[in-house]
Design an enzyme around this catalytic site. Structure first.
Site, PDB file in Angstrom:
ATOM      1  N   GLU A 210      -5.897   7.844   8.388  1.00 16.69           N
ATOM      2  CA  GLU A 210      -5.502   9.013   6.944  1.00 16.69           C
ATOM      3  C   GLU A 210      -4.311   8.819   7.968  1.00 16.69           C
ATOM      4  OE1 GLU A 210      -6.999   9.600   4.246  1.00 16.69           O
ATOM      5  OE2 GLU A 210      -8.892   8.214   4.889  1.00 16.69           O
ATOM      6  N   SER A 211      -3.678   8.620   6.146  1.00 18.18           N
ATOM      7  CA  SER A 211      -1.411   8.409   5.893  1.00 18.18           C
ATOM      8  C   SER A 211      -1.401   9.927   6.426  1.00 18.18           C
ATOM      9  CB  SER A 211      -1.594   8.186   4.983  1.00 18.18           C
ATOM     10  OG  SER A 211      -2.433   8.741   3.501  1.00 18.18           O
TER      11      SER A 211
ATOM     12  N   CYS B 153       0.865  -0.590   0.038  1.00 22.84           N
ATOM     13  CA  CYS B 153       0.050   0.398  -0.018  1.00 22.84           C
ATOM     14  C   CYS B 153       0.601   0.987  -0.258  1.00 22.84           C
ATOM     15  CB  CYS B 153      -0.491  -0.011   1.673  1.00 22.84           C
ATOM     16  SG  CYS B 153      -2.168   1.783   1.178  1.00 22.84           S
TER      17      CYS B 153
ATOM     18  N   LYS C 195     -11.409  -8.273   5.379  1.00 26.19           N
ATOM     19  CA  LYS C 195     -10.524  -7.647   7.076  1.00 26.19           C
ATOM     20  C   LYS C 195     -11.450  -7.933   8.053  1.00 26.19           C
ATOM     21  CE  LYS C 195     -11.195  -3.476   3.692  1.00 26.19           C
ATOM     22  NZ  LYS C 195     -11.950  -2.800   3.375  1.00 26.19           N
TER      23      LYS C 195
ATOM     24  N   VAL D 227      -6.811   0.398   5.391  1.00 26.20           N
ATOM     25  CA  VAL D 227      -4.864   1.370   6.220  1.00 26.20           C
ATOM     26  C   VAL D 227      -3.713   2.650   5.494  1.00 26.20           C
ATOM     27  CG1 VAL D 227      -4.951  -1.281   6.190  1.00 26.20           C
ATOM     28  CG2 VAL D 227      -4.300  -0.166   4.470  1.00 26.20           C
TER      29      VAL D 227
HETATM   30  N1  LIG Z   1      -6.942   8.140   2.082  1.00 29.42           N
HETATM   31  C1  LIG Z   1      -6.594   7.234   2.496  1.00 29.42           C
HETATM   32  C2  LIG Z   1      -6.239   6.071   1.847  1.00 29.42           C
HETATM   33  C3  LIG Z   1      -6.015   4.773   2.278  1.00 29.42           C
HETATM   34  C4  LIG Z   1      -6.375   3.537   1.074  1.00 29.42           C
HETATM   35  O1  LIG Z   1      -6.739   3.478   0.340  1.00 29.42           O
HETATM   36  N2  LIG Z   1      -6.200   2.363   1.311  1.00 29.42           N
HETATM   37  C5  LIG Z   1      -6.004   1.153   0.466  1.00 29.42           C
HETATM   38  C6  LIG Z   1      -4.743   0.773   0.485  1.00 29.42           C
HETATM   39  S1  LIG Z   1      -3.458   1.328   0.063  1.00 29.42           S
HETATM   40  C7  LIG Z   1      -6.905   0.096   1.408  1.00 29.42           C
HETATM   41  O2  LIG Z   1      -7.097   0.188   2.617  1.00 29.42           O
HETATM   42  N3  LIG Z   1      -8.160  -0.168   1.093  1.00 29.42           N
HETATM   43  C8  LIG Z   1      -8.726  -0.887   1.306  1.00 29.42           C
HETATM   44  C9  LIG Z   1     -10.384  -1.176   0.966  1.00 29.42           C
HETATM   45  O3  LIG Z   1     -10.508   0.745   0.188  1.00 29.42           O
HETATM   46  O4  LIG Z   1     -11.155  -1.360   1.028  1.00 29.42           O
HETATM   47  C10 LIG Z   1      -4.954   7.418   3.723  1.00 29.42           C
HETATM   48  O5  LIG Z   1      -4.187   8.581   2.962  1.00 29.42           O
HETATM   49  O6  LIG Z   1      -4.397   6.344   3.749  1.00 29.42           O
END
Ligand SMILES: N[C@@H](CCC(=O)N[C@@H](CS)C(=O)NCC(=O)O)C(=O)O
Length: 221
Positions: A64-65, A12, A39, A52
């Site tokens: 949120e990163s 990720c 999950k 994540v």
């Molecule tokens: N805006 C979020 C985006 C995080 C994100 O999209 N993570 C993806 C993995 S790269 C995720 O967890 N996806 C799972 C899903 O949407 O079900 C951040 O910046 O933390």
């Protein structure tokens, strides 16, 4: 016991950003990798969007990163990763929002086009436009090699995962997306030389990226 626990997924890019910041800050951290296709309930309880990274700090989850990374910068002030000047800090935040809202969605559209040629083309056009915009900002700044100048900061941690994925883009013949964008290319090279950027990336990232793109391409649109 480590203070920081990062709920992660190997490839990720958003998790990669937080790993970069933790490494830059010299922090030991624990990672718990979860299966995003399945999950666990405990994860869904602490991650309202089911995404994540989540940083767990004394049993308190932060999601949120970009928020996680700003928190880390506040909790571990040295080395500072945001400019001290409020205007420069706001500018750094603006470019983080630009990356989150414009660049990454364009990349995701391209990577996960699932064989949909029109969608991939739309993604490609959006990436090129965003890259041209970034290139002109980078060309206009007075010093580098990093986004906000000489110091590596939160904007750089935010953008680095684009460049760690660039070897995969080259493999699929998309290197022309940066053609003629010299400032962006030089910026990417500076990021790839940074030890934290190298350490934070998943093992065999390029192979895994290529598999993801192939898998998605084979999946129904
Ligand atoms: N805006 C979020 C985006 C995080 C994100 O999209 N993570 C993806 C993995 S790269 C995720 O967890 N996806 C799972 C899903 O949407 O079900 C951040 O910046 O933390």
């Amino acid at each position: 016991m480590t203070k920081f626990k990062l709920i992660s997924f190997d490839t990720c890019p958003y998790v990669e950003r937080s790993r970069i910041v933790l490494i830059e800050k010299g922090q030991e951290f624990e990672q718990e990798f979860i299966d995003l296709q399945n999950k666990p309930d405990w994860f869904l309880k602490i991650s309202p969007r089911g995404k994540v990274p989540v940083l767990v700090l004394d049993d308190r989850p932060i999601f949120e990163s970009s928020v996680i990374n700003e928190l880390l910068d506040e909790l571990v002030p040295e080395p500072a990763m945001f400019p001290r000047d409020p205007v420069a800090r706001a500018q750094a935040r603006s470019w983080i929002v630009y990356n989150n809202d414009v660049v990454f969605p364009a990349l995701a559209m391209h990577w996960f086009a699932r064989g949909n040629v029109e969608r991939r083309e739309k993604g490609r056009k959006a990436i090129r436009e965003a890259f041209e915009r970034l290139d002109s900002f980078l060309a206009s700044r007075e010093d580098g090699p990093f986004f906000m100048g000489e110091e590596f900061g939160l904007v750089d941690a935010n953008y680095a995962p684009i460049f760690t994925r660039w070897a995969a883009m080259r493999e699929i013949g998309e290197e022309t997306l940066v053609e003629g964008l010299d400032s962006l290319t030089a910026y990417g090279e500076a990021l790839l030389q940074r030890p934290s950027v190298q350490q934070a990336q998943a093992e065999d990232l390029t192979t895994k990226m290529l598999e993801t793109i192939k898998f998605r391409d084979g999946a129904p649109a």
